[in-house]
Design a protein around this motif. Structure first.
Motif, mmCIF file in Angstrom:
data_model
loop_
_atom_site.group_PDB
_atom_site.id
_atom_site.type_symbol
_atom_site.label_atom_id
_atom_site.label_comp_id
_atom_site.label_asym_id
_atom_site.label_seq_id
_atom_site.Cartn_x
_atom_site.Cartn_y
_atom_site.Cartn_z
ATOM 1 N N UNK A 1 0.860 -1.175 0.000
ATOM 2 C CA UNK A 1 0.000 0.000 0.000
ATOM 3 C C UNK A 1 0.899 1.228 0.000
ATOM 4 N N UNK A 2 0.662 2.101 -0.978
ATOM 5 C CA UNK A 2 1.488 3.292 -1.133
ATOM 6 C C UNK A 2 0.592 4.522 -1.132
ATOM 7 N N UNK A 3 1.114 5.604 -0.590
ATOM 8 C CA UNK A 3 0.356 6.852 -0.453
ATOM 9 C C UNK A 3 1.049 7.952 -1.239
ATOM 10 N N UNK A 4 0.266 8.689 -2.029
ATOM 11 C CA UNK A 4 0.829 9.815 -2.755
ATOM 12 C C UNK A 4 1.111 10.956 -1.786
ATOM 13 N N UNK A 5 2.317 11.565 -1.942
ATOM 14 C CA UNK A 5 2.721 12.650 -1.035
ATOM 15 C C UNK A 5 3.253 13.831 -1.832
ATOM 16 N N UNK A 6 3.220 14.968 -1.178
ATOM 17 C CA UNK A 6 3.913 16.151 -1.679
ATOM 18 C C UNK A 6 5.322 16.126 -1.094
ATOM 19 N N UNK A 7 6.332 16.167 -1.936
ATOM 20 C CA UNK A 7 7.707 16.141 -1.442
ATOM 21 C C UNK A 7 8.080 17.466 -0.767
ATOM 22 N N UNK A 8 7.276 18.485 -0.967
ATOM 23 C CA UNK A 8 7.529 19.761 -0.295
ATOM 24 C C UNK A 8 7.048 19.713 1.151
ATOM 25 N N UNK A 9 5.822 19.199 1.374
ATOM 26 C CA UNK A 9 5.271 19.162 2.741
ATOM 27 C C UNK A 9 5.532 17.832 3.427
ATOM 28 N N UNK A 10 5.889 16.783 2.640
ATOM 29 C CA UNK A 10 6.087 15.409 3.131
ATOM 30 C C UNK A 10 4.800 14.851 3.727
ATOM 31 N N UNK A 11 3.672 15.325 3.223
ATOM 32 C CA UNK A 11 2.361 14.863 3.674
ATOM 33 C C UNK A 11 1.557 14.325 2.490
ATOM 34 N N UNK A 12 0.529 13.515 2.836
ATOM 35 C CA UNK A 12 -0.325 12.945 1.799
ATOM 36 C C UNK A 12 -0.974 14.042 0.979
ATOM 37 N N UNK A 13 -1.060 13.785 -0.336
ATOM 38 C CA UNK A 13 -1.662 14.773 -1.239
ATOM 39 C C UNK A 13 -2.273 14.037 -2.423
ATOM 40 N N UNK A 14 -3.159 14.702 -3.122
ATOM 41 C CA UNK A 14 -3.779 14.099 -4.305
ATOM 42 C C UNK A 14 -2.758 14.052 -5.441
ATOM 43 N N UNK A 15 -2.755 12.967 -6.233
ATOM 44 C CA UNK A 15 -1.828 12.900 -7.371
ATOM 45 C C UNK A 15 -2.226 13.893 -8.455
ATOM 46 N N UNK A 16 -1.293 14.185 -9.334
ATOM 47 C CA UNK A 16 -1.556 15.071 -10.452
ATOM 48 C C UNK A 16 -2.612 14.478 -11.383
ATOM 49 N N UNK A 17 -3.238 15.305 -12.190
ATOM 50 C CA UNK A 17 -4.355 14.835 -13.028
ATOM 51 C C UNK A 17 -3.959 13.728 -14.010
ATOM 52 N N UNK A 18 -2.770 13.791 -14.608
ATOM 53 C CA UNK A 18 -2.376 12.759 -15.572
ATOM 54 C C UNK A 18 -2.127 11.437 -14.865
ATOM 55 N N UNK A 19 -1.503 11.473 -13.681
ATOM 56 C CA UNK A 19 -1.293 10.247 -12.900
ATOM 57 C C UNK A 19 -2.643 9.667 -12.486
ATOM 58 N N UNK A 20 -3.552 10.510 -12.033
ATOM 59 C CA UNK A 20 -4.875 10.046 -11.618
ATOM 60 C C UNK A 20 -5.628 9.436 -12.798
ATOM 61 N N UNK A 21 -5.507 10.066 -13.985
ATOM 62 C CA UNK A 21 -6.182 9.528 -15.162
ATOM 63 C C UNK A 21 -5.642 8.158 -15.544
ATOM 64 N N UNK A 22 -4.315 8.042 -15.543
ATOM 65 C CA UNK A 22 -3.707 6.767 -15.931
ATOM 66 C C UNK A 22 -4.016 5.686 -14.890
#
Length: 488
Positions: free
Chosen positions: A442-463
């Motif tokens: 199980x992997x969680x998408x994160x923002x490398x700036x805040x190091x917290x969970x975040x929604x993936x970008x639209x192209x990643x989410x679409x794919x």
């Protein structure tokens, strides 16, 4: 279409060339009048099959067809490339080139010569422009350097053709643009060899002490940075100019005897041979070759870098990464079923004291599969550099069977869930049809700036949604959702 290379001269070097071409998918035709040639090349090939595939993170092409021929003309007929590795005598080489060019006039001939200049090799040839020097290093199937030396007689297209062939089999063609006896690398080796013989002749050091000075010291630095880059660092922040200023005066001191050679008397020869036997005579030559190969694999794989898929590698490691990319290609994966994310041979350094793949390497293999899946959905190097990535939150690995060095393993990955911030993957590792392990992650998408969970970008989410819709039609794989220790 399968390509064909001919090997003329099947000794240590010729056998190494044969192994590299074969394992990179070429058909290989061998001519060598030695009645033991087939056995000798078979032993070299066995070592190559054990070591070369494990250098790469992807599976090698299907092995080519190996054949042995009783006549030179039969061996080279139909070959686009001919490697010549016959004894270092010009009269023999000239006779061989005459016969090769009579039977295969369109083939490029690459000579393994360690000393002759290409213009010397080309003398009297029917097509001198088709003959170049391609001097390799032993073992040819592991060490990537080939000194590519043309003469003014070689057309530019022949040189480029030679570069393409050598690069395609994972080698580094060092294009030496001016002819010189012994090319580049062997001139350095000769200088070290001369001084080593003097140290033994004068009773200063033994063969083992000289070898220890190299392998415990500067040899480790040279493997990654060569000579000048190593000395640039030795100069500190001021760099190469400071190094030359500091150590340049010693060039005027009589430290070495590089302009003279000790006479190879029976006494000196006996001393070198006896010390060498005492140093490593407990091993057979084949055992030493396997030890050497295992060490080279470990060193060269380390030089690929520790930064995962984002690292460019260093020295020979950078070449290996480039060859991995060539072998992997850019094919769009089939997402209708579990996706092939890893196909590779098990490296020698992945095994443990039990003689099978270490448990930590199962995790590494599954991590590689997760990394590849991330690339497939668009979470690649550029995406990560822009500030988004996936972190692993939970992992469960089941070890179902042994995996051994040299075996070809494949991992296929099924997306169990890919909605929102979570990515739930299930990997199956197989050798042939045998299921060897599963990994659930199980992997969680994160923002490398805040190091917290975040929604993936639209192209990643679409794919992710596209693959998720395809994989929702698949059955839940056996073992998914199991807990540690749960009975089958």
């Amino acid at each position: 279409m399968t390509r064909t290379a001919a090997i003329v001269g099947g000794g240590v070097i010729g056998g190494g060339w044969a192994a590299r071409f074969l394992l990179m998918g070429w058909d290989v035709r061998v001519f060598d009048p030695d009645p033991e040639a087939e056995r000798k090349i078979g032993e070299v090939l066995a070592n190559a099959r054990r070591s070369l595939p494990g250098l790469h993170e992807v599976v090698l092409p299907s092995e080519g067809k190996l054949s042995f021929h009783s006549s030179l003309a039969d061996a080279v007929s139909g070959a686009e490339w001919v490697t010549e590795s016959v004894p270092e005598r010009l009269d023999i080489k000239h006779r061989v080139y005459r016969d090769i060019q009579a039977a295969a006039p369109g083939a490029v001939i690459g000579s393994s010569t360690s000393g002759f200049k290409p213009s010397e090799l080309q003398e009297g040839a029917a097509a001198p422009g088709m003959i170049v020097v391609t001097h390799p290093f032993n073992p040819v199937y592991l060490l990537p350097l080939a000194e590519l030396v043309p003469s003014p007689a070689n057309p530019a297209e022949v040189v480029e053709r030679a570069k393409e062939v050598l690069t395609g089999i994972g080698m580094y063609p060092l294009h030496i643009k001016a002819e010189i006896d012994a090319h580049i690398a062997d001139r350095f080796l000769e200088a070290v060899w001369r001084e080593a013989l003097w140290l033994i002749n004068d009773g200063i050091a033994t063969t083992e002490e000289i070898d220890n000075a190299i392998r415990y010291g500067f040899g480790l630095r040279w493997a990654q940075m060569g000579l000048f880059e190593t000395y640039r660092i030795a100069g500190g922040e001021a760099g190469m100019r400071h190094f030359i200023a500091q150590f340049g005066p010693c060039l005027e001191w009589p430290w070495t005897k590089l302009m003279d050679v000790p006479e190879l008397t029976d006494e000196l020869i006996d001393a070198v041979a006896d010390q060498s036997d005492a140093q490593s005579g407990r091993f057979s030559i084949r055992e030493l070759e396997r030890i050497r190969d295992a060490n080279l694999v470990g060193i060269m794989r380390s030089l690929k870098g520790n930064g995962g898929a984002q690292s460019a590698g260093w020295g020979a490691g950078a070449l290996l990464r480039e060859q991995d990319q060539r072998l992997r290609g850019e094919e769009r994966p089939d997402i209708s079923g579990p996706i092939l994310t890893v196909a590779r041979a098990v490296p020698l350094d992945w095994t443990d004291y039990n003689g099978h793949m270490n448990e930590a390497r199962y995790l590494q293999a599954f991590c590689d599969a997760s990394d590849r899946f991330m690339e497939i959905v668009g979470c690649d190097a550029d995406y990560i550099a822009a500030g988004g990535s996936y972190f692993t939150a939970e992992t469960h690995i089941r070890h179902l069977g042994e995996v051994h060095a040299g075996e070809r393993l494949e991992i296929r990955t099924q997306l169990l869930s890919g909605e929102g911030k979570k990515m739930h993957l299930f990997h199956e590792m197989r050798v042939g049809d045998d299921l060897k392990a599963t990994g659930e992650h199980i992997m969680i998408h994160v923002s490398l700036e805040t190091r917290r969970a975040s929604a993936p970008g639209p192209e990643v989410a679409r794919r992710m949604a596209e693959i998720g819709a395809a994989h929702a039609k698949l059955a839940l794989p056996e073992g998914a959702g199991r807990s540690v220790g749960q009975r089958r």
